[in-house]
Scaffold this active site. Sequence first.
Site, PDB file in Angstrom:
ATOM      1  CG  ASP A 117       5.880 -55.030  -2.140  1.00 13.29           C
ATOM      2  OD1 ASP A 117       5.360 -54.306  -1.265  1.00 13.29           O
ATOM      3  OD2 ASP A 117       5.718 -56.265  -2.164  1.00 13.29           O
ATOM      4  CD  GLU A 155      -0.328 -51.474  -0.074  1.00 13.91           C
ATOM      5  OE1 GLU A 155      -0.721 -51.170   1.058  1.00 13.91           O
ATOM      6  OE2 GLU A 155      -0.011 -52.629  -0.408  1.00 13.91           O
ATOM      7  CD  GLU A 162      -2.226 -57.392   4.086  1.00 12.46           C
ATOM      8  OE1 GLU A 162      -1.061 -57.302   3.678  1.00 12.46           O
ATOM      9  OE2 GLU A 162      -3.120 -56.611   3.724  1.00 12.46           O
ATOM     10  CD  GLU A 188       5.759 -62.051   2.296  1.00 12.21           C
ATOM     11  OE1 GLU A 188       6.663 -61.216   2.134  1.00 12.21           O
ATOM     12  OE2 GLU A 188       4.591 -61.838   1.929  1.00 12.21           O
TER      13      GLU A 188
END
Length: 238
Positions: A51, A91, A143, A213
Amino acid sequence: MDGGGVAPTTTASWLARHREMYKRATRHPFTVSIRDGTVDLAAFKRWLGQDYMFVQEFVAFLASVLLKCCKQSESSDMEIILGGLASLSDELSWFKKEAAKWSVDLAGVSPLSSNMEYRRFLQSFGEPEISYTVAITTFWIIETVYQDSFAFCIEEGNKTPPELLGTCQRWGSPEFKQYCQALQQITDRCLANAPSDAVKSAEEAFLRVLDLEVGFWDMSSPERQQNPQKPSTVQLLE
Ligand SMILES: Cc1ncc(CO)c(N)n1
């Protein structure tokens, strides 16, 4: 029409029409295993490294969305998208700290195939031909999948390991949910004013994200990676 006689928004109708695909993306065995406290920490560490690489590509994707916004949309959209872009700096720092906590060597991580496929998809948004409507729809659902997936891990009754709560709260927080809702409102406004071909392309992007995803979560566990790629929903639509 719902009970109040108000037509559902386009995004609400997609979430209803594609609820099974949406559930596969937001209640994936990997994130459910976090919630029920059975997660394999090797899988979590693999997800963390992958990620980090995704978010590095996500920066350029969000810059593409911002550029398309500045060329055609309202300044309020620009400020919301810019806020999302700015948050990626923090992040990336969070990923580095979390990787150090778990002894994950980010410099030694290379993207697995599902990640490379997702990153290629994100890179395609640099093309001027892709409309702002398709781009903001894609940003919203990317998101929202994370917000919904990780909110589930911190909901009442969770058995999420305490050392993973920080990760889940990062994307599962009510504040991030509000941000996703703001993106959904922008998306529905754009879709309401878009020609039908743009709406169709936006729905295909919505489905492509859900497919990507699922593949991204699958990547966290080697046994799931070996499953032959079933045709993605978009391929079935073509
Ligand atoms: C794969 C993936 N999807 C969505 C997000 C949320 O930004 C993320 N960090 N990674």
